[in-house]
Design a protein around this motif. Structure first.
Motif, mmCIF file in Angstrom:
data_model
loop_
_atom_site.group_PDB
_atom_site.id
_atom_site.type_symbol
_atom_site.label_atom_id
_atom_site.label_comp_id
_atom_site.label_asym_id
_atom_site.label_seq_id
_atom_site.Cartn_x
_atom_site.Cartn_y
_atom_site.Cartn_z
ATOM 1 N N ALA A 186 0.825 -1.211 0.000
ATOM 2 C CA ALA A 186 0.000 0.000 0.000
ATOM 3 C C ALA A 186 0.860 1.263 0.000
ATOM 4 N N SER A 187 2.121 1.146 0.420
ATOM 5 C CA SER A 187 3.032 2.298 0.460
ATOM 6 C C SER A 187 4.179 2.122 -0.524
ATOM 7 N N TYR A 188 3.941 1.374 -1.593
ATOM 8 C CA TYR A 188 4.998 1.042 -2.538
ATOM 9 C C TYR A 188 5.699 2.285 -3.084
ATOM 10 N N ALA A 189 7.029 2.183 -3.227
ATOM 11 C CA ALA A 189 7.827 3.245 -3.836
ATOM 12 C C ALA A 189 8.902 2.595 -4.690
ATOM 13 N N TRP A 190 9.270 3.257 -5.785
ATOM 14 C CA TRP A 190 10.292 2.726 -6.683
ATOM 15 C C TRP A 190 11.602 2.513 -5.923
ATOM 16 N N GLY A 191 12.286 1.409 -6.243
ATOM 17 C CA GLY A 191 13.528 1.077 -5.566
ATOM 18 C C GLY A 191 13.336 0.085 -4.443
ATOM 19 N N LYS A 192 12.083 -0.191 -4.096
ATOM 20 C CA LYS A 192 11.751 -1.187 -3.082
ATOM 21 C C LYS A 192 10.769 -2.187 -3.678
ATOM 22 N N ILE A 193 10.664 -3.343 -3.052
ATOM 23 C CA ILE A 193 9.736 -4.365 -3.517
ATOM 24 C C ILE A 193 8.555 -4.433 -2.556
ATOM 25 N N GLY A 194 7.358 -4.305 -3.090
ATOM 26 C CA GLY A 194 6.163 -4.317 -2.269
ATOM 27 C C GLY A 194 5.799 -5.710 -1.788
ATOM 28 N N ASN A 221 12.830 -3.769 -12.787
ATOM 29 C CA ASN A 221 11.514 -3.129 -12.707
ATOM 30 C C ASN A 221 10.877 -3.545 -11.386
ATOM 31 N N PHE A 222 10.884 -2.635 -10.430
ATOM 32 C CA PHE A 222 10.414 -2.967 -9.084
ATOM 33 C C PHE A 222 8.903 -3.145 -9.016
ATOM 34 N N GLU A 223 8.185 -2.619 -9.992
ATOM 35 C CA GLU A 223 6.729 -2.789 -10.010
ATOM 36 C C GLU A 223 6.317 -4.210 -10.376
ATOM 37 N N ALA A 224 7.199 -4.930 -11.080
ATOM 38 C CA ALA A 224 6.820 -6.204 -11.677
ATOM 39 C C ALA A 224 6.938 -7.393 -10.734
ATOM 40 N N ILE A 225 7.430 -7.173 -9.496
ATOM 41 C CA ILE A 225 7.619 -8.281 -8.543
ATOM 42 C C ILE A 225 7.014 -7.905 -7.201
ATOM 43 N N LYS A 226 6.246 -8.824 -6.632
ATOM 44 C CA LYS A 226 5.679 -8.645 -5.294
ATOM 45 C C LYS A 226 6.045 -9.863 -4.433
ATOM 46 N N LEU A 227 6.070 -9.650 -3.116
ATOM 47 C CA LEU A 227 6.438 -10.700 -2.180
ATOM 48 C C LEU A 227 5.324 -10.937 -1.170
#
Length: 420
Positions: A265-273, A408-414
């Motif tokens: 919910a607080s995703y930001a580029w450079g980190k994995i949500g 691409n940090f948007e393309a992967i979630k954990l």
């Protein structure tokens, strides 16, 4: 020899692996095991008091399904490797054909005369490095990389880019140019330009050192390309596979679990949500399958078309018991022998480099890994021949340079094991 699988009693009989096993037969047994698993799992859940024997029976069947899955993956990988590892046709380029012939003589006999010059003529290198071994022919390198792709889980789904430098640099747009609606005679104001960020992917070196007897090397019928590919592929796959998941980026690729994480919910580029399981040390006691629904929809729709789940076998064994709100199991066996099993209709790949389920870990990744993760292969696999290390055998010190990281940090979630 034909491979025989356990009967419907599912007593977790030991497996006897046989070359040439029929993947369709394995699939049929796997599907039958899953039907038995569903029936016995329901009886276990419906029991007023959990019957220990019933629970053990469910666990045995679950383990048999896991074994069938591994066996099916093994046979499919073996068939794929046979298709790509049978050797390549001779190069039509005379310089490369001459290099290939000279390399074969070096590999079998140790004769090095003129091989360095032929490397340069074949445009494999412009450097003279007599202590660093010799570059394998292009066809052999292709065979090694393709066979490696059949045994490395992450390599099989990520984007792979051959490069000729020690570092690959990529510019990533953080947002497109702005625009607006105007009338025919309205003034046009200046629009903003996109912001670019630079990503760097350095390469590191991995090695394998297979041995062969001189008698084997003297046999002109042995396919050197297929032999070397088979010998080094497992070692390379194990080394790079661990790094693609958890590598820290120091003398190795940077893995997906080494980046900073943030609640989706607080995703930001450079980190994995990430989204949470709902339980402090596992899945929530109530509606545990909701975690996978949240994970699925946590990934933007544009990435879901080619998305898949990656988790360890141990995690998959737990996930296989989960049901949705309508009582349907999330996990489904393959419908054809060549296909993977699925969760919520998306392929599931197992990689035991992923952590097991415990508090605070990230045991499941979901995403379009071809868009999310980049593997860079430095062109040129080197071989250093050493006939003196072990009496009666020749060692082939084989090195490969590879790097990797999230592009691409948007393309992967954990999925994180946490209550909230």
């Amino acid at each position: 020899m034909t491979k025989h699988f356990p009967a419907r009693s599912f007593r977790a009989a030991p497996y006897i692996r046989a070359e040439g096993a029929d993947p369709n037969a394995i699939l049929a047994q796997m599907q039958a095991a899953f039907e038995a698993f569903k029936a016995d799992h329901k009886r276990e859940i419906d029991a007023v008091r959990k019957d220990v024997l019933q629970t053990e029976k469910v666990d045995r069947i679950n383990a048999s399904i896991e074994e069938y899955g591994r066996e099916l993956d093994r046979v499919n990988a073996q068939l794929a490797a046979l298709k790509v590892g049978a050797g390549a046709a001779a190069s039509v380029d005379p310089a490369r054909a001459a290099h290939r012939s000279a390399f074969d003589t070096f590999f079998r006999k140790g004769a090095e005369a003129g091989l360095r010059d032929l490397e340069i003529k074949a445009q494999l290198t412009t450097q003279s490095d007599p202590d660093g071994g010799y570059l394998v022919p292009v066809e052999m390198e292709t065979t090694i990389n393709r066979v490696l792709g059949t045994v490395s889980t992450f390599r099989s789904v990520a984007q792979v880019l051959p490069i000729g430098t020690s570092t690959y640099t990529k510019e990533v747009s953080m947002g497109g140019a702005t625009a607006g609606w105007v009338g025919e005679e309205d003034a046009r104001t200046e629009t903003a330009t996109p912001t670019l960020r630079q990503l760097e992917f350095p390469v590191a070196e991995i090695y394998a050192e297979p041995y062969a007897t001189q008698t084997v090397l003297d046999d002109a019928r042995i396919d050197i390309e297929a032999w070397l590919a088979g010998e080094v592929s497992t070692t390379f796959a194990e080394m790079e596979g661990a790094a693609f998941i958890a590598g820290n980026g120091v003398k190795k690729p940077r893995g997906i679990l080494s980046y900073d994480t943030v609640a989706n919910a607080s995703y930001a580029w450079g980190k994995i949500g990430f989204v949470v399981t709902g339980g402090a040390s596992g899945f929530a006691a109530s509606a545990p399958a909701d975690a996978f629904v949240d994970l699925y929809h946590g990934l933007k729709q544009g990435y879901r078309g080619n998305a898949r789940f990656i988790m360890s076998d141990a995690t998959l064994a737990a996930v296989r018991k989960l049901k949705d709100g309508q009582g349907n199991y999330l996990w489904a066996p393959p419908t054809v022998a060549e296909a993977p099993s699925t969760i919520l209709g998306k392929p599931v790949l197992t990689d035991d480099n992923m952590p097991s389920m415990s508090a605070g870990t990230f045991p499941v990744a979901f995403g379009d890994f071809a868009r999310g993760y980049l593997i860079v292969d430095r062109i040129g696999i080197r071989v250093l021949r050493n006939p003196y290390k072990v009496n009666g055998k020749v060692a082939f010190y084989t090195t490969k340079r590879v790097g990797g990281g999230v592009q691409n940090f948007e393309a992967i979630k954990l999925l994180k094991v946490a209550a909230s």
